[in-house]
Design a protein around this motif. Structure first.
Motif, PDB file in Angstrom:
ATOM      1  N   MET A 222       0.853  -1.182   0.000  1.00  0.00           N
ATOM      2  CA  MET A 222       0.000   0.000   0.000  1.00  0.00           C
ATOM      3  C   MET A 222       0.890   1.233   0.000  1.00  0.00           C
ATOM      4  O   MET A 222       2.067   1.166   0.337  1.00  0.00           O
ATOM      5  N   ALA A 223       0.300   2.366  -0.339  1.00  0.00           N
ATOM      6  CA  ALA A 223       0.935   3.663  -0.139  1.00  0.00           C
ATOM      7  C   ALA A 223       0.022   4.490   0.747  1.00  0.00           C
ATOM      8  O   ALA A 223      -1.202   4.461   0.576  1.00  0.00           O
ATOM      9  N   ALA A 224       0.610   5.196   1.711  1.00  0.00           N
ATOM     10  CA  ALA A 224      -0.162   6.060   2.609  1.00  0.00           C
ATOM     11  C   ALA A 224       0.183   7.511   2.311  1.00  0.00           C
ATOM     12  O   ALA A 224       1.362   7.890   2.302  1.00  0.00           O
ATOM     13  N   VAL A 225      -0.840   8.333   2.067  1.00  0.00           N
ATOM     14  CA  VAL A 225      -0.607   9.697   1.609  1.00  0.00           C
ATOM     15  C   VAL A 225      -1.598  10.654   2.272  1.00  0.00           C
ATOM     16  O   VAL A 225      -2.739  10.278   2.565  1.00  0.00           O
ATOM     17  N   PHE A 226      -1.150  11.888   2.553  1.00  0.00           N
ATOM     18  CA  PHE A 226      -2.084  12.911   3.000  1.00  0.00           C
ATOM     19  C   PHE A 226      -3.095  13.164   1.881  1.00  0.00           C
ATOM     20  O   PHE A 226      -2.718  13.293   0.709  1.00  0.00           O
ATOM     21  N   ALA A 227      -4.363  13.254   2.224  1.00  0.00           N
ATOM     22  CA  ALA A 227      -5.389  13.514   1.209  1.00  0.00           C
ATOM     23  C   ALA A 227      -6.464  14.428   1.789  1.00  0.00           C
ATOM     24  O   ALA A 227      -6.973  14.188   2.889  1.00  0.00           O
ATOM     25  N   ILE A 228      -6.800  15.482   1.039  1.00  0.00           N
ATOM     26  CA  ILE A 228      -7.825  16.445   1.455  1.00  0.00           C
ATOM     27  C   ILE A 228      -8.653  16.811   0.231  1.00  0.00           C
ATOM     28  O   ILE A 228      -8.118  17.185  -0.816  1.00  0.00           O
ATOM     29  N   CYS A 229      -9.970  16.694   0.369  1.00  0.00           N
ATOM     30  CA  CYS A 229     -10.864  16.907  -0.768  1.00  0.00           C
ATOM     31  C   CYS A 229     -11.978  17.874  -0.394  1.00  0.00           C
ATOM     32  O   CYS A 229     -12.605  17.748   0.664  1.00  0.00           O
ATOM     33  N   GLY A 230     -12.228  18.834  -1.280  1.00  0.00           N
ATOM     34  CA  GLY A 230     -13.330  19.770  -1.104  1.00  0.00           C
ATOM     35  C   GLY A 230     -14.190  19.811  -2.350  1.00  0.00           C
ATOM     36  O   GLY A 230     -13.765  19.375  -3.420  1.00  0.00           O
ATOM     37  N   GLU A 231     -15.381  20.333  -2.227  1.00  0.00           N
ATOM     38  CA  GLU A 231     -16.276  20.408  -3.385  1.00  0.00           C
ATOM     39  C   GLU A 231     -15.731  21.343  -4.456  1.00  0.00           C
ATOM     40  O   GLU A 231     -16.002  21.171  -5.640  1.00  0.00           O
ATOM     41  N   THR A 232     -14.978  22.347  -4.037  1.00  0.00           N
ATOM     42  CA  THR A 232     -14.355  23.297  -4.961  1.00  0.00           C
ATOM     43  C   THR A 232     -12.869  23.384  -4.654  1.00  0.00           C
ATOM     44  O   THR A 232     -12.439  23.015  -3.542  1.00  0.00           O
ATOM     45  N   PRO A 233     -12.051  23.879  -5.606  1.00  0.00           N
ATOM     46  CA  PRO A 233     -10.623  24.066  -5.307  1.00  0.00           C
ATOM     47  C   PRO A 233     -10.404  24.965  -4.101  1.00  0.00           C
ATOM     48  O   PRO A 233      -9.499  24.723  -3.292  1.00  0.00           O
ATOM     49  N   GLU A 234     -11.230  25.982  -3.969  1.00  0.00           N
ATOM     50  CA  GLU A 234     -11.086  26.924  -2.860  1.00  0.00           C
ATOM     51  C   GLU A 234     -11.348  26.242  -1.512  1.00  0.00           C
ATOM     52  O   GLU A 234     -10.636  26.492  -0.529  1.00  0.00           O
ATOM     53  N   GLU A 235     -12.382  25.404  -1.473  1.00  0.00           N
ATOM     54  CA  GLU A 235     -12.684  24.701  -0.229  1.00  0.00           C
ATOM     55  C   GLU A 235     -11.561  23.737   0.130  1.00  0.00           C
ATOM     56  O   GLU A 235     -11.160  23.641   1.307  1.00  0.00           O
ATOM     57  N   ALA A 236     -11.032  23.021  -0.839  1.00  0.00           N
ATOM     58  CA  ALA A 236      -9.938  22.093  -0.587  1.00  0.00           C
ATOM     59  C   ALA A 236      -8.703  22.828  -0.072  1.00  0.00           C
ATOM     60  O   ALA A 236      -8.045  22.387   0.881  1.00  0.00           O
ATOM     61  N   GLU A 237      -8.379  23.971  -0.685  1.00  0.00           N
ATOM     62  CA  GLU A 237      -7.215  24.741  -0.259  1.00  0.00           C
ATOM     63  C   GLU A 237      -7.418  25.311   1.146  1.00  0.00           C
ATOM     64  O   GLU A 237      -6.460  25.383   1.938  1.00  0.00           O
ATOM     65  N   ARG A 238      -8.643  25.715   1.441  1.00  0.00           N
ATOM     66  CA  ARG A 238      -8.925  26.229   2.789  1.00  0.00           C
ATOM     67  C   ARG A 238      -8.654  25.150   3.829  1.00  0.00           C
ATOM     68  O   ARG A 238      -7.990  25.406   4.853  1.00  0.00           O
ATOM     69  N   MET A 239      -9.144  23.945   3.599  1.00  0.00           N
ATOM     70  CA  MET A 239      -8.933  22.859   4.548  1.00  0.00           C
ATOM     71  C   MET A 239      -7.456  22.489   4.639  1.00  0.00           C
ATOM     72  O   MET A 239      -6.920  22.231   5.721  1.00  0.00           O
ATOM     73  N   ALA A 240      -6.769  22.466   3.497  1.00  0.00           N
ATOM     74  CA  ALA A 240      -5.361  22.061   3.471  1.00  0.00           C
ATOM     75  C   ALA A 240      -4.447  23.099   4.107  1.00  0.00           C
ATOM     76  O   ALA A 240      -3.336  22.762   4.543  1.00  0.00           O
ATOM     77  N   SER A 241      -4.895  24.337   4.187  1.00  0.00           N
ATOM     78  CA  SER A 241      -4.038  25.394   4.742  1.00  0.00           C
ATOM     79  C   SER A 241      -3.667  25.109   6.195  1.00  0.00           C
ATOM     80  O   SER A 241      -2.572  25.474   6.649  1.00  0.00           O
ATOM     81  N   SER A 242      -4.556  24.458   6.940  1.00  0.00           N
ATOM     82  CA  SER A 242      -4.255  24.102   8.332  1.00  0.00           C
ATOM     83  C   SER A 242      -3.094  23.121   8.403  1.00  0.00           C
ATOM     84  O   SER A 242      -2.205  23.239   9.254  1.00  0.00           O
ATOM     85  N   LEU A 243      -3.094  22.137   7.506  1.00  0.00           N
ATOM     86  CA  LEU A 243      -2.005  21.155   7.473  1.00  0.00           C
ATOM     87  C   LEU A 243      -0.706  21.801   7.003  1.00  0.00           C
ATOM     88  O   LEU A 243       0.372  21.510   7.538  1.00  0.00           O
TER      89      LEU A 243
END
Length: 334
Positions: A222-243
């Protein structure tokens, strides 16, 4: 190739959150993952940290398995050099006896914390990682009642005596861990969320050097990877900004009481160096809309020659985190 999805959760503590809340969120996420059809749910081992609540995977696995019905539950992983292989075997035989054919035992050799935690775990003794390969052999013998006749402990049994055996995985982020998994004939998980470089090559080393064993006939990885998904690019980037900010704080030794909020990340004044580090750290992440994430996971699956990807997600809001995992599952399964 259809992709099976799994989750590794580190029980992250967001700013303003208690450790108790973080643990409850992990259980809630496991139940959510089971409903969404995820294959496995693993929990991690970290010591002496305010930002990750998961310090005892064995205990947490027991609770999660009791709160779910069919999803595989395991460790990602148990840091074996800290412990007696015999006691680890007993712990996981108890878990397997309580939840037959549902328990995974992921093993690692990292300390899981700063040096003072290792000193405390070893009760002041030296942590001998050179014995790690030997410990793996001992553990497998205990789990499978296969101690050789010449062993001074021949006849020793790990209690309880049960009909099934936990599935043992080796975890790593280097060529040496890949070679060790291949030599032992065990499944291997590469931690891309820890090391964004070389994973495809290291996994190739594992697959090319794999030796069939009593545990596994052919390579399984297997490969283990950070993954963050949002309905829009902006939502995904907002969530990923914390990480993004959280990783910077760890790298630079900044004091932290937990995962920062997107609002804090947006207000932070990033230096050119820090922006470059964020760009580099994104090599460990998959961030985007459902369609974008699906495409990236498919490419990752092909690169690692695996049909299973383990997702790691550190997001400030547990509601956003659950939404992200739902969007990814829906994208892959539709």
């Amino acid at each position: 190739m259809s992709i099976k999805l799994s989750i590794l959760d580190q029980s992250p503590v967001s700013e303003g959150m208690t450790g108790e809340e973080a643990l409850k969120n992990t259980v809630k996420l496991a139940q959510h993952a089971e409903k969404l059809g995820y294959e496995r749910f693993w929990v991690s081992e970290h010591h002496d940290t305010r930002t990750l609540a998961g310090s005892s995977p064995e205990v947490l696995i027991s609770h999660i398995a009791a709160k779910t019905e069919k999803i595989r539950v395991g460790s990602g992983g148990v840091m074996l050099p800290h412990y007696s292989a015999y006691k680890v075997a007993e712990n996981f035989r108890v878990l397997e006896g309580l939840s037959p054919n549902r328990i995974d035992l992921g093993l690692g050799r990292a300390p899981g914390g700063m040096p003072r935690a290792s000193i405390a775990l070893q009760d002041g003794n030296y942590r001998d990682i050179d014995r790690y390969p030997e410990q793996i052999d001992d553990l497998l013998h205990y789990l499978n009642d296969s101690l050789p006749a010449e062993s001074r402990l021949h006849g020793l049994k790990a209690s309880p005596l049960i009909e099934t055996t936990p599935e043992v995985w080796l975890l790593g982020s280097s060529a040496s861990s890949a070679r060790l998994a291949a030599e032992k004939g065990l499944p291997y998980t590469f931690a891309q969320f820890i090391n964004g470089e070389g994973g495809e090559n290291y996994t190739r080393i594992y697959r090319n050097n794999f030796k069939p064993s009593n545990h596994l006939n052919e390579p399984k990885n297997m490969a283990a990877v950070f993954a963050i998904c949002g309905e829009t690019p902006e939502e995904a980037e907002r969530m990923a900004s914390s990480l993004d900010l959280s990783l910077l704080m760890i790298e630079q030794g900044m004091s932290s009481t937990g995962t920062p909020s997107p609002e804090k990340a947006a207000a932070y004044q990033y230096s050119p160096y820090e922006l470059a580090r964020i760009k580099e750290n994104r090599r460990r992440m998959i961030v985007g809309t459902p369609e974008e994430v699906k495409g990236k996971l498919e490419r990752l699956s092909a690169a690692y020659e695996t049909d299973e990807i383990m997702l790691v997600s550190i997001i400030y809001s547990v509601e956003d985190k659950m939404k992200s995992f739902r969007l990814i599952a829906e994208a892959i399964n539709n």
